[in-house]
Design a protein around this motif. Structure first.
Motif, mmCIF file in Angstrom:
data_model
loop_
_atom_site.group_PDB
_atom_site.id
_atom_site.type_symbol
_atom_site.label_atom_id
_atom_site.label_comp_id
_atom_site.label_asym_id
_atom_site.label_seq_id
_atom_site.Cartn_x
_atom_site.Cartn_y
_atom_site.Cartn_z
ATOM 1 N N ALA A 132 0.833 -1.209 0.000
ATOM 2 C CA ALA A 132 0.000 0.000 0.000
ATOM 3 C C ALA A 132 0.865 1.255 0.000
ATOM 4 C CB ALA A 132 -0.922 -0.012 1.218
ATOM 5 N N LEU A 133 1.984 1.213 0.718
ATOM 6 C CA LEU A 133 2.900 2.351 0.719
ATOM 7 C C LEU A 133 3.504 2.577 -0.665
ATOM 8 C CD1 LEU A 133 4.470 4.524 2.313
ATOM 9 C CD2 LEU A 133 6.175 2.764 2.837
ATOM 10 N N ILE A 134 3.849 1.489 -1.346
ATOM 11 C CA ILE A 134 4.433 1.615 -2.680
ATOM 12 C C ILE A 134 3.412 2.170 -3.669
ATOM 13 C CG2 ILE A 134 5.382 0.307 -4.621
ATOM 14 C CD1 ILE A 134 6.714 -1.542 -2.632
ATOM 15 N N PHE A 135 2.181 1.657 -3.617
ATOM 16 C CA PHE A 135 1.166 2.131 -4.555
ATOM 17 C C PHE A 135 0.763 3.581 -4.266
ATOM 18 C CE2 PHE A 135 0.266 -2.494 -5.147
ATOM 19 C CZ PHE A 135 0.464 -2.525 -6.523
ATOM 20 N N SER A 136 0.910 3.994 -3.013
ATOM 21 C CA SER A 136 0.591 5.390 -2.710
ATOM 22 C C SER A 136 1.639 6.353 -3.254
ATOM 23 C CB SER A 136 0.468 5.571 -1.191
ATOM 24 O OG SER A 136 1.719 5.354 -0.551
ATOM 25 N N SER A 137 2.868 5.857 -3.472
ATOM 26 C CA SER A 137 3.929 6.690 -4.051
ATOM 27 C C SER A 137 4.683 5.851 -5.068
ATOM 28 C CB SER A 137 4.870 7.187 -2.940
ATOM 29 O OG SER A 137 5.894 7.986 -3.469
ATOM 30 N N TRP A 138 4.027 5.611 -6.198
ATOM 31 C CA TRP A 138 4.542 4.657 -7.183
ATOM 32 C C TRP A 138 5.869 5.095 -7.784
ATOM 33 C CZ3 TRP A 138 3.416 -0.177 -8.654
ATOM 34 C CH2 TRP A 138 3.945 -0.639 -9.855
ATOM 35 N N SER A 139 6.006 6.345 -8.090
ATOM 36 C CA SER A 139 7.207 6.799 -8.794
ATOM 37 C C SER A 139 8.472 6.641 -7.963
ATOM 38 C CB SER A 139 7.050 8.263 -9.217
ATOM 39 O OG SER A 139 6.867 9.087 -8.069
ATOM 40 N N THR A 140 8.351 6.722 -6.646
ATOM 41 C CA THR A 140 9.512 6.566 -5.766
ATOM 42 C C THR A 140 9.537 5.216 -5.055
ATOM 43 O OG1 THR A 140 8.365 7.566 -3.883
ATOM 44 C CG2 THR A 140 9.577 9.043 -5.359
ATOM 45 N N CYS A 141 8.592 4.335 -5.405
ATOM 46 C CA CYS A 141 8.516 2.994 -4.775
ATOM 47 C C CYS A 141 8.405 3.098 -3.262
ATOM 48 C CB CYS A 141 9.730 2.153 -5.158
ATOM 49 S SG CYS A 141 9.516 0.381 -4.853
ATOM 50 N N GLY A 143 9.198 5.703 -1.426
ATOM 51 C CA GLY A 143 10.274 6.479 -0.825
ATOM 52 C C GLY A 143 11.636 5.872 -0.952
ATOM 53 N N ALA A 144 11.733 4.683 -1.542
ATOM 54 C CA ALA A 144 13.032 4.024 -1.655
ATOM 55 C C ALA A 144 13.885 4.618 -2.767
ATOM 56 C CB ALA A 144 12.847 2.525 -1.885
ATOM 57 N N PHE A 145 13.256 5.145 -3.833
ATOM 58 C CA PHE A 145 13.987 5.672 -4.980
ATOM 59 C C PHE A 145 13.754 7.173 -5.127
ATOM 60 C CE2 PHE A 145 13.001 1.264 -6.846
ATOM 61 C CZ PHE A 145 14.061 0.712 -6.150
ATOM 62 N N ILE A 146 14.627 7.787 -5.894
ATOM 63 C CA ILE A 146 14.510 9.214 -6.199
ATOM 64 C C ILE A 146 13.864 9.362 -7.576
ATOM 65 C CG2 ILE A 146 15.773 11.355 -6.604
ATOM 66 C CD1 ILE A 146 17.937 10.335 -4.737
ATOM 67 N N ASP A 147 12.822 10.168 -7.633
ATOM 68 C CA ASP A 147 12.138 10.397 -8.901
ATOM 69 C C ASP A 147 12.811 11.576 -9.611
ATOM 70 O OD1 ASP A 147 10.428 10.478 -11.004
ATOM 71 O OD2 ASP A 147 8.670 11.174 -9.873
ATOM 72 N N GLY A 148 13.762 11.239 -10.466
ATOM 73 C CA GLY A 148 14.495 12.275 -11.185
ATOM 74 C C GLY A 148 13.944 12.571 -12.548
ATOM 75 N N GLY A 149 12.777 12.041 -12.864
ATOM 76 C CA GLY A 149 12.220 12.232 -14.190
ATOM 77 C C GLY A 149 12.778 11.222 -15.167
ATOM 78 N N GLY A 150 12.126 11.074 -16.287
ATOM 79 C CA GLY A 150 12.607 10.132 -17.291
ATOM 80 C C GLY A 150 12.239 8.697 -17.004
ATOM 81 N N GLN A 154 11.412 3.080 -13.255
ATOM 82 C CA GLN A 154 10.129 2.407 -13.442
ATOM 83 C C GLN A 154 10.278 0.887 -13.454
ATOM 84 O OE1 GLN A 154 7.235 3.931 -13.445
ATOM 85 N NE2 GLN A 154 6.082 2.031 -13.677
ATOM 86 N N ALA A 155 11.284 0.377 -14.151
ATOM 87 C CA ALA A 155 11.485 -1.070 -14.219
ATOM 88 C C ALA A 155 11.808 -1.645 -12.839
ATOM 89 C CB ALA A 155 12.609 -1.392 -15.199
ATOM 90 N N ALA A 156 12.597 -0.917 -12.053
ATOM 91 C CA ALA A 156 12.937 -1.389 -10.715
ATOM 92 C C ALA A 156 11.706 -1.399 -9.808
ATOM 93 C CB ALA A 156 14.036 -0.514 -10.112
ATOM 94 N N VAL A 157 10.848 -0.394 -9.932
ATOM 95 C CA VAL A 157 9.620 -0.352 -9.129
ATOM 96 C C VAL A 157 8.730 -1.547 -9.451
ATOM 97 C CG1 VAL A 157 7.518 0.954 -8.656
ATOM 98 C CG2 VAL A 157 9.697 2.154 -8.886
ATOM 99 N N GLU A 158 8.550 -1.811 -10.738
ATOM 100 C CA GLU A 158 7.705 -2.935 -11.133
ATOM 101 C C GLU A 158 8.304 -4.268 -10.671
ATOM 102 O OE1 GLU A 158 7.408 -2.512 -15.310
ATOM 103 O OE2 GLU A 158 6.035 -0.783 -15.236
ATOM 104 N N LEU A 159 9.616 -4.384 -10.748
ATOM 105 C CA LEU A 159 10.263 -5.627 -10.316
ATOM 106 C C LEU A 159 10.114 -5.824 -8.817
ATOM 107 C CD1 LEU A 159 11.922 -8.054 -11.226
ATOM 108 C CD2 LEU A 159 13.989 -6.688 -10.872
ATOM 109 N N ARG A 160 10.258 -4.754 -8.050
ATOM 110 C CA ARG A 160 10.114 -4.880 -6.604
ATOM 111 C C ARG A 160 8.681 -5.247 -6.221
ATOM 112 N NH1 ARG A 160 10.818 -0.465 -1.766
ATOM 113 N NH2 ARG A 160 11.536 -1.933 -0.176
#
Length: 321
Positions: A132-141, A143-150, A154-160
């Motif tokens: 639920a935490l990941i889906f609430s902030s999908w772009s940063t997984c 809070g684990a990743f930095i959303d730098g644009g581009g 995305q592939a790492a979020v989907e894999l996790r």
């Protein structure tokens, strides 16, 4: 109840009290003679009762050997024998006699099933909240990743997310096994323990794979350092061994598996963490030193948990006899 056409069964003051002298012969240690036990089983109509109301493990589907083992240890005076207690020098603490070992496993089966229900429910709550935490902030997984644009991450979020869903599937399978009596009977006594142990090892496997640095490496990122948000992920990799120790300790404390099975869980947990740096790629001297120190902490933590569990099981086996 009656034992055949003979006299009434004597009353015991405790399930561990030795039988009175002169009834069924003097108690002696050693493997229970199967012929005497078989005669006792054939003559008895009260198959699941024993001294002090102790319920022999004669649940449907356990098989004749398990029923025979339970009755042999519930009424040791009927066959004039007591199971021999394993010595401390025996690594896995198994009874020398297979009938006694089967009875020990059968007597803990109901506790294993009930503990499995509780443990899988708690673990599913944790994984669900994490998803639920990941889906609430999908772009940063979450809070684990930095959303730098581009959409680099995305592939790492989907894999996790895929690893966490696989982890949920394993836990749901454990839950189904704990609820379905038919599946438990199909697995058998020892098969149920083996299957539960394999599922706990699968949980460790997916917990290691969903770790953000490992996910990024598996997703093919050449520079994970620039994508991970180190405010929420431990730079010294200490959060992963913490999760592994918590899961292993909870399994030891909650699920009454024999130490023979938990030993392989401890070994596989240590092995997976030691091999996890191979998925990181080149990390430098600082990371390698951190992983080495964390490996030592995890190793001594698993040793402490294992020794404590083994000592507790030794006492259980002594009380069982």
């Amino acid at each position: 109840s009656r034992l055949g056409s003979g006299g009434a069964r004597p009353a015991y003051s405790s399930s561990l009290t030795r039988p009175p002298a002169g009834w069924g012969g003097a108690p002696r240690r050693g493997p229970a003679p199967r012929a005497a036990v078989a005669r006792m089983v054939a003559a008895s109509e009260d198959a699941r009762s024993s001294a002090d109301g102790f319920d022999a493990p004669a649940a449907p589907g356990l098989g004749s050997d398990a029923v025979l083992a339970g009755k042999a240890l519930c009424w040791p005076a009927a066959c004039g024998a007591w199971p021999r207690v394993p010595q401390v020098r025996q690594i896995f603490l198994c009874f020398p006699d297979r009938v006694a070992e089967m009875a020990f496993v059968a007597c803990r089966r109901d506790k294993l099933v009930s503990s499995l229900r509780i443990g899988t429910s708690l673990a599913l709550v944790v994984v669900t909240l994490h998803l639920a935490l990941i889906f609430s902030s999908w772009s940063t997984c979450g809070g684990a990743f930095i959303d730098g644009g581009g959409r680099r991450q995305q592939a790492a979020v989907e894999l996790r997310v895929a690893f966490l869903i696989s982890l949920s599937a394993v836990l749901i399978g454990c839950k189904g096994l704990a609820v379905s009596r038919r599946l438990q009977d199909a697995c058998g006594l020892f098969g149920l323990e083996v299957l539960v142990t394999m599922m706990t090892q699968a949980v460790v496997f997916f917990v290691v794979l969903q770790h953000p640095p490992i996910v990024l490496s598996l997703a093919g990122h050449d520079d994970p350092e620039s994508i991970i948000d180190w405010r929420w992920v431990a730079r010294n990799e200490s959060d992963l061994p913490m999760l592994l120790i918590v899961w292993t300790a909870a399994t030891h404390a909650l699920v009454p598996l024999r130490w023979l099975m938990l030993f392989w869980l401890e070994a596989s947990t240590m092995l997976m963490y030691v091999l996890s740096p191979t998925l990181h790629g080149p990390g430098g001297a600082v990371r390698n030193l951190a992983i080495m120190s964390n490996s030592l902490i995890l190793f001594f933590g698993l040793i402490a948990v294992g020794i404590g569990k083994r000592g507790a099981e030794a006492l259980e086996r002594q009380a069982f006899t």
